[in-house]
Design a protein around this motif. Structure first.
Motif, PDB file in Angstrom:
ATOM      1  N   MET A  61      35.578  47.915  43.700  1.00  0.00           N
ATOM      2  CA  MET A  61      35.734  47.866  42.275  1.00  0.00           C
ATOM      3  C   MET A  61      34.729  48.434  41.493  1.00  0.00           C
ATOM      4  O   MET A  61      34.950  49.322  40.791  1.00  0.00           O
ATOM      5  CB  MET A  61      36.047  46.398  41.498  1.00  0.00           C
ATOM      6  CG  MET A  61      37.416  45.813  42.163  1.00  0.00           C
ATOM      7  SD  MET A  61      38.854  46.355  41.766  1.00  0.00           S
ATOM      8  CE  MET A  61      39.303  47.201  43.453  1.00  0.00           C
ATOM      9  N   LEU A  62      33.301  48.066  41.848  1.00  0.00           N
ATOM     10  CA  LEU A  62      32.306  48.537  40.996  1.00  0.00           C
ATOM     11  C   LEU A  62      31.852  50.074  41.346  1.00  0.00           C
ATOM     12  O   LEU A  62      31.463  50.980  40.357  1.00  0.00           O
ATOM     13  CB  LEU A  62      31.178  48.101  41.583  1.00  0.00           C
ATOM     14  CG  LEU A  62      31.116  46.364  41.010  1.00  0.00           C
ATOM     15  CD1 LEU A  62      29.656  45.973  41.329  1.00  0.00           C
ATOM     16  CD2 LEU A  62      31.064  46.253  39.499  1.00  0.00           C
ATOM     17  N   VAL A 122      31.153  43.320  34.233  1.00  0.00           N
ATOM     18  CA  VAL A 122      32.402  43.509  34.008  1.00  0.00           C
ATOM     19  C   VAL A 122      32.856  41.946  33.561  1.00  0.00           C
ATOM     20  O   VAL A 122      32.230  40.877  33.999  1.00  0.00           O
ATOM     21  CB  VAL A 122      33.363  43.751  35.436  1.00  0.00           C
ATOM     22  CG1 VAL A 122      34.592  43.653  35.312  1.00  0.00           C
ATOM     23  CG2 VAL A 122      32.868  45.340  36.031  1.00  0.00           C
ATOM     24  N   LEU A 178      33.779  37.169  42.361  1.00  0.00           N
ATOM     25  CA  LEU A 178      33.868  37.358  40.819  1.00  0.00           C
ATOM     26  C   LEU A 178      32.252  37.611  40.231  1.00  0.00           C
ATOM     27  O   LEU A 178      32.126  37.941  39.309  1.00  0.00           O
ATOM     28  CB  LEU A 178      34.563  36.314  40.049  1.00  0.00           C
ATOM     29  CG  LEU A 178      36.235  36.196  40.562  1.00  0.00           C
ATOM     30  CD1 LEU A 178      36.834  35.313  39.912  1.00  0.00           C
ATOM     31  CD2 LEU A 178      36.679  37.650  40.330  1.00  0.00           C
ATOM     32  N   GLN A 193      29.570  38.531  41.590  1.00  0.00           N
ATOM     33  CA  GLN A 193      29.167  39.960  41.707  1.00  0.00           C
ATOM     34  C   GLN A 193      29.916  41.034  40.322  1.00  0.00           C
ATOM     35  O   GLN A 193      28.784  41.652  40.130  1.00  0.00           O
ATOM     36  CB  GLN A 193      29.520  40.387  43.037  1.00  0.00           C
ATOM     37  CG  GLN A 193      28.845  39.768  44.245  1.00  0.00           C
ATOM     38  CD  GLN A 193      29.357  40.156  45.653  1.00  0.00           C
ATOM     39  OE1 GLN A 193      30.400  40.938  45.741  1.00  0.00           O
ATOM     40  NE2 GLN A 193      28.684  40.026  46.842  1.00  0.00           N
ATOM     41  N   LEU A 194      30.966  40.676  40.248  1.00  0.00           N
ATOM     42  CA  LEU A 194      31.354  41.549  39.291  1.00  0.00           C
ATOM     43  C   LEU A 194      30.902  41.465  37.781  1.00  0.00           C
ATOM     44  O   LEU A 194      30.623  42.338  37.266  1.00  0.00           O
ATOM     45  CB  LEU A 194      32.885  41.568  39.257  1.00  0.00           C
ATOM     46  CG  LEU A 194      33.805  41.943  40.423  1.00  0.00           C
ATOM     47  CD1 LEU A 194      35.262  41.321  40.514  1.00  0.00           C
ATOM     48  CD2 LEU A 194      33.579  43.677  40.186  1.00  0.00           C
ATOM     49  N   ARG A 195      30.624  40.144  37.645  1.00  0.00           N
ATOM     50  CA  ARG A 195      30.216  39.733  36.416  1.00  0.00           C
ATOM     51  C   ARG A 195      28.762  40.110  36.288  1.00  0.00           C
ATOM     52  O   ARG A 195      28.186  40.465  35.207  1.00  0.00           O
ATOM     53  CB  ARG A 195      30.257  38.058  36.075  1.00  0.00           C
ATOM     54  CG  ARG A 195      31.773  37.974  35.796  1.00  0.00           C
ATOM     55  CD  ARG A 195      31.934  36.418  35.625  1.00  0.00           C
ATOM     56  NE  ARG A 195      31.631  35.884  34.413  1.00  0.00           N
ATOM     57  CZ  ARG A 195      30.493  34.918  34.058  1.00  0.00           C
ATOM     58  NH1 ARG A 195      30.042  34.248  35.253  1.00  0.00           N
ATOM     59  NH2 ARG A 195      30.365  34.628  32.983  1.00  0.00           N
ATOM     60  N   ALA A 202      34.606  43.488  45.456  1.00  0.00           N
ATOM     61  CA  ALA A 202      33.589  43.638  44.374  1.00  0.00           C
ATOM     62  C   ALA A 202      33.051  45.106  44.539  1.00  0.00           C
ATOM     63  O   ALA A 202      32.868  45.916  43.292  1.00  0.00           O
ATOM     64  CB  ALA A 202      32.587  42.654  44.203  1.00  0.00           C
ATOM     65  N   PRO A 260      30.920  49.091  32.230  1.00  0.00           N
ATOM     66  CA  PRO A 260      31.502  47.786  32.881  1.00  0.00           C
ATOM     67  C   PRO A 260      31.696  46.910  31.987  1.00  0.00           C
ATOM     68  O   PRO A 260      32.831  46.179  32.214  1.00  0.00           O
ATOM     69  CB  PRO A 260      30.091  47.369  33.823  1.00  0.00           C
ATOM     70  CG  PRO A 260      29.528  48.532  33.884  1.00  0.00           C
ATOM     71  CD  PRO A 260      29.679  49.560  33.086  1.00  0.00           C
ATOM     72  N   VAL A 280      35.870  38.807  33.418  1.00  0.00           N
ATOM     73  CA  VAL A 280      36.675  38.401  34.039  1.00  0.00           C
ATOM     74  C   VAL A 280      37.545  37.477  33.352  1.00  0.00           C
ATOM     75  O   VAL A 280      36.897  36.464  32.768  1.00  0.00           O
ATOM     76  CB  VAL A 280      36.157  37.636  35.654  1.00  0.00           C
ATOM     77  CG1 VAL A 280      37.390  37.044  36.303  1.00  0.00           C
ATOM     78  CG2 VAL A 280      35.369  38.583  36.352  1.00  0.00           C
TER      79      VAL A 280
END
Length: 206
Positions: A59-60, A101, A93, A95-97, A56, A70, A103
């Protein structure tokens, strides 16, 4: 069919995947710099990438480095991969959201445990596999095919997920999908894969 499994086996999929994400983010930024509206860009993540510690964060970092909003990035992950290590994948996931971002669960409905884990996965979008779409709009067997696809859409919406139908190739399929309230669709009915400049021309016309 040969390249991706070999890249995963050797671990090369990790740098390849990060290079691909960076290219996709830069292309999205180039379209916006050309005066086009913000659009969502979807990028697939592989099983090997998901197992990489610190996914994560890397990616970020790419998102921030490239100036990609994002909310314009949609990371697609197949359902079977997600449940291999559910707890760790949910953490990454989430963390990304939290950073904005999106998913997606890709190829939904092809895994053996689709329904068992769906409510636990931190995702935004469910992509209905083309297996269900291809049976729509046909003269024979349409009623059952419609019922199955309609149930997937209704279930996803009850869970607060958007639904994208894959592999749409005929107006009849699209008509069925619209009737059941699918949020978006993709497939050869709309266009074949296009080079970036042709995508820009298409967006400009719209």
């Amino acid at each position: 069919g040969r390249f991706i499994p070999l890249a995963e086996e050797t671990g090369m999929i990790v740098p390849i995947g990060e290079w691909m994400l960076r290219c996709a983010c830069l292309q999205n930024r180039a379209w916006r710099a050309a005066g086009l509206p913000e659009i969502k860009t979807a990028v697939n993540l592989s099983a090997r990438q998901l197992r990489e510690p610190g996914l994560a964060g890397r990616m970020l970092a790419i998102v921030a480095e490239t100036g990609m909003p994002p909310a314009c990035l949609d990371l697609e992950i197949t359902e079977g991969i997600l449940i291999d290590d559910l707890a760790a994948n949910c953490t990454a996931l989430s963390q990304l959201r939290q950073a904005g971002v999106l998913v997606s669960i890709d190829d939904f409905g092809t895994g053996y445990s689709s329904l068992n884990y769906l409510s636990a996965l931190p995702v935004d979008i469910l992509k209905m596999d083309g297996l269900f779409v291809r049976r729509l709009g046909a003269a024979s067997g349409r009623a059952r095919a419609y019922a199955v696809a309609d149930s997937i859409v209704a279930m996803a919406h009850r869970l607060g997920l958007s639904v994208i139908a894959e592999s749409v190739e005929t107006p009849e399929q699209l008509g069925d999908l619209c009737a059941m309230g699918v949020d978006a669709a993709q497939g050869y009915l709309f266009d074949r894969p296009l080079a970036p400049e042709l995508v820009a021309a298409l967006l400009a016309r719209q």
